[in-house]
Design a protein around this motif. Structure first.
Motif, PDB file in Angstrom:
ATOM      1  N   THR A  15       0.815  -1.218   0.000  1.00  0.00           N
ATOM      2  CA  THR A  15       0.000   0.000   0.000  1.00  0.00           C
ATOM      3  C   THR A  15       0.851   1.272   0.000  1.00  0.00           C
ATOM      4  O   THR A  15       0.301   2.373  -0.043  1.00  0.00           O
ATOM      5  N   SER A  41       0.431  -3.666   6.664  1.00  0.00           N
ATOM      6  CA  SER A  41       0.123  -3.773   8.094  1.00  0.00           C
ATOM      7  C   SER A  41      -1.344  -4.176   8.288  1.00  0.00           C
ATOM      8  O   SER A  41      -2.134  -4.139   7.337  1.00  0.00           O
ATOM      9  N   ARG A  43      -3.569  -2.509   9.481  1.00  0.00           N
ATOM     10  CA  ARG A  43      -4.438  -1.369   9.129  1.00  0.00           C
ATOM     11  C   ARG A  43      -5.002  -1.498   7.717  1.00  0.00           C
ATOM     12  O   ARG A  43      -6.079  -1.005   7.422  1.00  0.00           O
ATOM     13  N   SER A  44      -4.242  -2.128   6.823  1.00  0.00           N
ATOM     14  CA  SER A  44      -4.649  -2.201   5.411  1.00  0.00           C
ATOM     15  C   SER A  44      -5.331  -3.511   5.040  1.00  0.00           C
ATOM     16  O   SER A  44      -5.752  -3.671   3.892  1.00  0.00           O
TER      17      SER A  44
HETATM   18  P1  A2P Z   1       0.186   0.311   5.695  1.00  0.00           P
HETATM   19  O1  A2P Z   1      -0.298   1.104   4.537  1.00  0.00           O
HETATM   20  O2  A2P Z   1      -0.749  -0.774   6.085  1.00  0.00           O
HETATM   21  O3  A2P Z   1       0.678   1.151   6.847  1.00  0.00           O
HETATM   22  P2  A2P Z   1       5.350   4.327   2.682  1.00  0.00           P
HETATM   23  O4  A2P Z   1       6.817   4.121   2.433  1.00  0.00           O
HETATM   24  O5  A2P Z   1       4.642   4.951   1.534  1.00  0.00           O
HETATM   25  O6  A2P Z   1       5.107   5.045   3.994  1.00  0.00           O
HETATM   26  O7  A2P Z   1       4.711   2.853   2.847  1.00  0.00           O
HETATM   27  C1  A2P Z   1       5.135   1.957   3.826  1.00  0.00           C
HETATM   28  C2  A2P Z   1       4.548   0.574   3.535  1.00  0.00           C
HETATM   29  O8  A2P Z   1       4.964  -0.305   4.586  1.00  0.00           O
HETATM   30  C3  A2P Z   1       3.030   0.543   3.549  1.00  0.00           C
HETATM   31  O9  A2P Z   1       2.557  -0.416   2.627  1.00  0.00           O
HETATM   32  C4  A2P Z   1       2.738   0.115   4.976  1.00  0.00           C
HETATM   33  O10 A2P Z   1       1.490  -0.524   5.145  1.00  0.00           O
HETATM   34  C5  A2P Z   1       3.829  -0.889   5.187  1.00  0.00           C
HETATM   35  N1  A2P Z   1       4.027  -1.130   6.617  1.00  0.00           N
HETATM   36  C6  A2P Z   1       4.303  -0.208   7.578  1.00  0.00           C
HETATM   37  N2  A2P Z   1       4.348  -0.815   8.810  1.00  0.00           N
HETATM   38  C7  A2P Z   1       4.113  -2.125   8.586  1.00  0.00           C
HETATM   39  C8  A2P Z   1       4.007  -3.278   9.440  1.00  0.00           C
HETATM   40  N3  A2P Z   1       4.183  -3.188  10.766  1.00  0.00           N
HETATM   41  N4  A2P Z   1       3.723  -4.481   8.867  1.00  0.00           N
HETATM   42  C9  A2P Z   1       3.551  -4.574   7.533  1.00  0.00           C
HETATM   43  N5  A2P Z   1       3.617  -3.528   6.674  1.00  0.00           N
HETATM   44  C10 A2P Z   1       3.905  -2.327   7.195  1.00  0.00           C
END
Ligand code: A2P
Length: 335
Positions: A15, A41, A43-44
């Motif tokens: 995402t 995460s 959240r998504s």
């Molecule tokens: P999410 O959108 O659910 O927070 P960016 O570099 O644009 O900030 O994106 C960071 C990416 O890493 C997003 O897809 C985000 O998902 C994901 N992400 C951040 N924290 C986690 C986590 N704890 N577990 C899995 N994915 C994560």
């Protein structure tokens, strides 16, 4: 590419600003995908993203997410990579990691397919994708190095907010709106207002005064170009540009380099277009290179302050060549 088989691919951080581009790049380059697993995460979880005309549900990243996956493209930040890339590799999957977590690890290849594709074959489950500013700079520097032998580089970068992630894009949009409405801009991501400003600060500071981002050009440049004595000093600057990084480079070479010879070398370089016609105000621009696979180089001139010196300006889409495109190109080397 061996088109006889299709691959089970996962995108971790699907995402995010880079993750979205990874999905699109897999589709646009017709990577032979058998199945695509999108991870982010909690959240998504349940959100959908389009791929090849279908909506794919995002799943929460878990330790068992990699069973049966062949290739995982990671772009969810260094701490997620540190924790989950070894788990994925253990499950038999090849990880292509966009974070800085493993780039300088001797057992992990750091690859730009136009420069050191053969290094990818030496992987032990993880291959690192280089820093975005380093990748864009090396697209022009490496062909010149091969021809003339680069000894040192002095540079300044002009880095887009999307390099920080989706939240930073929102921050620039919000601050522009707030200022246009006569309101005080609010800050969440950067330590100072980014709209109508430039910040000589990308990544965290080291004790010697450089930032971590700044040392990547020398450290990653040495590893990718197999050039351990390269010296590179850069000031990395965040600018209020949504997409595409630009770098002003002065480079010194072992052998004499003329503008004509440099232009000839650069015009033959893969993944790079020469855009250099000052009389017509033509030079690489972030607005123009945004969304393009190729980087652009221009303002090519003899550097009057260096011996055997050349100055040039290189720009590239850091979400593509600096991240998603380079990762998918590495995946293509595996097929
Ligand atoms: P999410 O959108 O659910 O927070 P960016 O570099 O644009 O900030 O994106 C960071 C990416 O890493 C997003 O897809 C985000 O998902 C994901 N992400 C951040 N924290 C986690 C986590 N704890 N577990 C899995 N994915 C994560």
């Amino acid at each position: 590419m061996n088109r006889n088989r299709n691959w089970k691919v996962a995108v971790v951080g699907a995402t995010g600003a880079v993750g979205i581009e990874m999905i699109e790049t897999l589709e646009k380059r017709r990577f032979p995908v058998e199945s695509l697993t999108l991870l982010a995460s909690a959240r998504s979880a349940g959100k959908t993203l389009p791929f090849q005309g279908k909506d794919i549900s995002v799943q929460e990243l878990r330790r068992d997410s990699f069973q049966g996956i062949d290739i995982a493209l990671f772009s969810a930040g260094g701490s997620i990579s540190k924790e989950y890339a070894p788990i994925a590799a253990q499950a038999g999957c090849v990880v292509i990691d966009n974070s800085s977590a493993f780039r300088m690890d001797d057992s992990v290849p750091l690859v730009i397919p136009e420069i050191n594709p053969e290094d990818a074959k030496k992987h032990k489950g993880i291959i690192a994708n280089p820093n975005c500013t380093t990748a864009i700079t090396l697209m022009a520097l490496y062909p010149l190095h091969k021809a003339f032998g680069v000894t040192r580089v002095i540079a300044a970068s002009y880095q887009a907010v999307s390099g920080t992630g989706a939240k930073a894009i929102e921050e620039l949009q919000r601050q522009v709106r707030q200022l246009a409405a006569g309101e005080t801009p609010t800050r969440e991501v950067y330590p100072h207002q980014i709209a109508f400003n430039v910040l000589p600060h990308v990544d965290s500071f080291l004790p010697d005064g450089y930032t971590k981002e700044e040392m990547k050009l020398q450290n990653e440049g040495r590893k990718i170009m197999h050039h351990p004595s390269l010296r590179a000093s850069i000031t990395c600057v965040r600018v209020p540009v949504y997409r595409a990084h630009s770098v002003a480079v002065s480079a010194e070479f072992e052998r004499p380099v003329s503008v004509e010879a440099a232009r000839e070398v650069l015009s033959q370089a893969p993944g790079l277009d020469v855009v250099d016609n000052p009389a017509k105000n033509e030079y690489p621009l972030p607005l123009v290179v945004s969304g393009r696979y190729n980087c652009q180089v221009g303002r090519i001139r003899r550097d009057c302050a260096l011996d055997n010196g050349l100055a040039f300006w290189v720009a590239g889409d850091q979400l593509l060549k600096g991240a998603a495109l380079n990762a998918v190109q590495i995946a293509e080397l595996l097929t």
